[in-house]
Design a protein around this motif. Structure first.
Motif, PDB file in Angstrom:
ATOM      1  N   TYR A  98     -11.520 -26.862   8.435  1.00  0.00           N
ATOM      2  CA  TYR A  98     -10.549 -26.363   7.454  1.00  0.00           C
ATOM      3  C   TYR A  98     -10.252 -24.923   7.866  1.00  0.00           C
ATOM      4  CZ  TYR A  98      -7.599 -26.887   3.440  1.00  0.00           C
ATOM      5  OH  TYR A  98      -6.487 -27.028   2.652  1.00  0.00           O
ATOM      6  N   GLU A 130     -18.950 -21.512  -8.369  1.00  0.00           N
ATOM      7  CA  GLU A 130     -17.503 -21.585  -8.167  1.00  0.00           C
ATOM      8  C   GLU A 130     -16.776 -21.525  -9.494  1.00  0.00           C
ATOM      9  OE1 GLU A 130     -15.298 -24.960  -6.036  1.00  0.00           O
ATOM     10  OE2 GLU A 130     -14.117 -24.338  -7.721  1.00  0.00           O
ATOM     11  N   ASP A 174     -17.856 -30.223  -6.306  1.00  0.00           N
ATOM     12  CA  ASP A 174     -16.829 -29.968  -5.301  1.00  0.00           C
ATOM     13  C   ASP A 174     -16.015 -31.229  -5.035  1.00  0.00           C
ATOM     14  OD1 ASP A 174     -15.693 -28.201  -3.203  1.00  0.00           O
ATOM     15  OD2 ASP A 174     -16.367 -29.855  -1.942  1.00  0.00           O
ATOM     16  N   GLY A 175     -14.747 -31.014  -4.720  1.00  0.00           N
ATOM     17  CA  GLY A 175     -13.856 -32.146  -4.427  1.00  0.00           C
ATOM     18  C   GLY A 175     -13.059 -32.512  -5.663  1.00  0.00           C
ATOM     19  N   ASP A 214     -21.585 -24.733  -5.881  1.00  0.00           N
ATOM     20  CA  ASP A 214     -20.345 -25.344  -6.351  1.00  0.00           C
ATOM     21  C   ASP A 214     -20.798 -26.591  -7.096  1.00  0.00           C
ATOM     22  OD1 ASP A 214     -17.949 -26.496  -6.827  1.00  0.00           O
ATOM     23  OD2 ASP A 214     -17.172 -26.297  -4.786  1.00  0.00           O
ATOM     24  N   LYS A 235      -9.461 -22.015   3.025  1.00  0.00           N
ATOM     25  CA  LYS A 235      -9.565 -22.461   1.635  1.00  0.00           C
ATOM     26  C   LYS A 235     -10.996 -22.429   1.126  1.00  0.00           C
ATOM     27  CE  LYS A 235      -8.819 -26.249  -1.511  1.00  0.00           C
ATOM     28  NZ  LYS A 235      -8.609 -27.681  -1.754  1.00  0.00           N
ATOM     29  N   LEU A 236     -11.939 -22.717   2.029  1.00  0.00           N
ATOM     30  CA  LEU A 236     -13.309 -22.947   1.556  1.00  0.00           C
ATOM     31  C   LEU A 236     -14.054 -21.634   1.351  1.00  0.00           C
ATOM     32  CD1 LEU A 236     -13.871 -26.103   3.731  1.00  0.00           C
ATOM     33  CD2 LEU A 236     -13.376 -25.980   1.280  1.00  0.00           C
ATOM     34  N   ARG A 237     -14.853 -21.602   0.310  1.00  0.00           N
ATOM     35  CA  ARG A 237     -15.521 -20.371  -0.119  1.00  0.00           C
ATOM     36  C   ARG A 237     -16.826 -20.146   0.654  1.00  0.00           C
ATOM     37  NH1 ARG A 237     -12.517 -21.559  -4.816  1.00  0.00           N
ATOM     38  NH2 ARG A 237     -12.933 -23.653  -4.083  1.00  0.00           N
ATOM     39  N   ASN A 246      -7.265 -31.759   7.420  1.00  0.00           N
ATOM     40  CA  ASN A 246      -6.038 -32.036   6.662  1.00  0.00           C
ATOM     41  C   ASN A 246      -4.841 -31.705   7.551  1.00  0.00           C
ATOM     42  OD1 ASN A 246      -3.845 -32.181   5.011  1.00  0.00           O
ATOM     43  ND2 ASN A 246      -4.822 -31.144   3.273  1.00  0.00           N
ATOM     44  N   TYR A 293     -10.541 -38.422   6.785  1.00  0.00           N
ATOM     45  CA  TYR A 293     -10.494 -37.234   5.929  1.00  0.00           C
ATOM     46  C   TYR A 293     -10.510 -37.662   4.471  1.00  0.00           C
ATOM     47  CZ  TYR A 293      -9.227 -32.583   4.236  1.00  0.00           C
ATOM     48  OH  TYR A 293      -9.234 -31.370   3.602  1.00  0.00           O
TER      49      TYR A 293
HETATM   50  P1  AHM Z   1     -12.360 -27.598  -4.725  1.00  0.00           P
HETATM   51  O1  AHM Z   1     -13.512 -26.640  -4.716  1.00  0.00           O
HETATM   52  O2  AHM Z   1     -11.215 -27.156  -5.574  1.00  0.00           O
HETATM   53  O3  AHM Z   1     -12.797 -28.996  -5.012  1.00  0.00           O
HETATM   54  O4  AHM Z   1     -11.765 -27.555  -3.218  1.00  0.00           O
HETATM   55  C1  AHM Z   1     -12.618 -27.755  -2.157  1.00  0.00           C
HETATM   56  C2  AHM Z   1     -12.226 -29.034  -1.461  1.00  0.00           C
HETATM   57  C3  AHM Z   1     -13.226 -29.459  -0.419  1.00  0.00           C
HETATM   58  O5  AHM Z   1     -14.147 -30.366  -0.955  1.00  0.00           O
HETATM   59  C4  AHM Z   1     -12.360 -30.129   0.607  1.00  0.00           C
HETATM   60  O6  AHM Z   1     -12.915 -30.035   1.890  1.00  0.00           O
HETATM   61  C5  AHM Z   1     -11.061 -29.382   0.520  1.00  0.00           C
HETATM   62  O7  AHM Z   1     -11.026 -28.792  -0.750  1.00  0.00           O
HETATM   63  C6  AHM Z   1      -9.868 -30.265   0.667  1.00  0.00           C
HETATM   64  O8  AHM Z   1      -8.719 -29.512   0.574  1.00  0.00           O
HETATM   65  P2  AHM Z   1      -7.252 -30.134   0.804  1.00  0.00           P
HETATM   66  O9  AHM Z   1      -6.973 -30.969  -0.381  1.00  0.00           O
HETATM   67  O10 AHM Z   1      -6.378 -28.928   0.923  1.00  0.00           O
HETATM   68  O11 AHM Z   1      -7.299 -30.910   2.084  1.00  0.00           O
END
Ligand code: AHM
Ligand code: MG
Length: 329
Positions: free
Chosen positions: A260, A98, A123-124, A120, A270-272, A214, A240
């Motif tokens: 998501y 990532e 992550d988070g 990744d 959003k998720l890859r 979310n 969450y």
């Molecule tokens: P990141 O790779 O920038 O950390 O984003 C991924 C994260 C995930 O861990 C999580 O499920 C999600 O983004 C949460 O997104 P949001 O803050 O939009 O709810």
């Protein structure tokens, strides 16, 4: 068959991986070495995550540490650790992280093995600075032609994954792994520095009591997602964390559904796909659950490029089927 060890006979992650390889007649031991590199990366990051709060409170991040060296941000540090460990294992040929815009092809034939690793490293990211659980996610494919690793080795369906897992840096540090024959969990015993099998053969309950999404994005959701959320919140509790690893770890152990979805703001979600959606979908399916975009199974996706994204809903089978029913209606 592996049994969880007693105090005198603990099953470490390495021992378990070796046992898996012994059962596969064609196995060379390469996957064991690759997973050892990933294990090392996770232990290293776990220890840095523990220290990070202190480093932050002392105001060192982004400036310099006592030796006058720059203090790397945790996610950059984690990326360096995993990349270096994977290259040094000699068992990888292509890395997708990532943190890196481009895939990394290991050019030196002497350092190159047959595995493609997508990951990744941390992550988070929104949870790093407040000390809430974060994690590392990884997926492993086999290269098609060892003498010519190239980008097509990662632009492929999730059905071709041979292994996937994650490590959660939470109130305890836990590695969840599948090599395609179920899912097992290993908890880091910091006193001996080993991951010990604590959750053998994880199996998702067919239905849970928790939905994880979310809901601040509700206004952007499409009608089926809105309909499902309206319906599930009548009967389930909401949880969450905002760290995919933690939200999915809870889902694996307690059941329920995590989502998501793609929406009008994030058109592809959003998720890859390569290092978030695929590994998690693989683990959830291996544990008896389901993972869908709403209209298709996540593992049947093929990314258009290495950082491509997708909507995802995953968890207990019947819960995901309720969501799918909203899409079919
Ligand atoms: P990141 O790779 O920038 O950390 O984003 C991924 C994260 C995930 O861990 C999580 O499920 C999600 O983004 C949460 O997104 P949001 O803050 O939009 O709810
Ligand atoms: Mg991420």
């Amino acid at each position: 068959a592996i049994k969880v060890g007693t105090g005198e006979d603990l099953v470490t992650l390495t021992r378990w991986v070796i046992a898996q390889q012994q059962e596969a007649p064609e196995a060379t031991g390469d996957l064991t070495l690759l997973l050892t590199a990933i294990q090392f990366g996770c232990k290293f990051v776990a220890s840095k995550v523990k220290q990070a709060g202190l480093v932050n409170l002392l105001g060192l991040t982004g400036t310099a540490n006592v030796q006058g060296e720059d203090v790397k941000k945790l996610d950059v540090l984690a990326n360096d650790i995993f990349r270096n460990a994977l290259i040094a294992s000699g068992k990888a040929c292509l890395l997708v992280s990532e943190e890196d815009e481009n895939a990394m092809i290991i050019e030196n034939p002497d350092q190159r093995g047959k595995y493609v690793v997508t990951f990744d490293p941390l992550d988070g990211s929104s949870n790093i600075d407040c000390g809430v659980s974060i994690g590392t996610i990884f997926g492993i494919f086999k290269v098609k032609d060892e003498s010519n690793p190239n980008i097509s080795d990662c632009i492929r369906s999730g059905r071709e994954l041979i292994a996937a897992g994650y490590c959660m840096y939470g109130s305890y540090c836990e590695m969840i792994l599948s090599v395609g024959n179920g899912v097992n969990g290993f908890t880091l015993d910091p006193s001996i520095g080993e991951f010990i099998m604590t959750h053998p053969k994880i199996s998702l309950p067919p239905r849970g009591k928790i939905y994880s999404i979310n809901e601040g994005n509700y206004k952007y959701f499409d009608e089926p997602s809105k309909k499902y959320v309206d319906q599930v919140k009548q009967k389930y509790s909401a949880r969450y964390v905002g760290s995919m690893v933690s939200d999915i770890h809870r889902t694996l152990l307690y059941g329920g559904i995590f989502g998501y979805p793609a929406d009008s703001k994030s058109k592809k979600g959003k998720l890859r796909i390569l290092y978030e959606v695929f590994p998690m979908a693989f683990l959830i399916e291996q544990a008896g659950g389901k993972a869908t975009t709403g209209t298709m199974n996540c593992l049947d996706l093929v990314p258009e490029h290495i950082h491509d994204r997708s909507g995802i809903w995953l968890g207990s089978k019947e819960d995901v089927e309720d969501l799918e029913a909203c899409y079919k209606a």
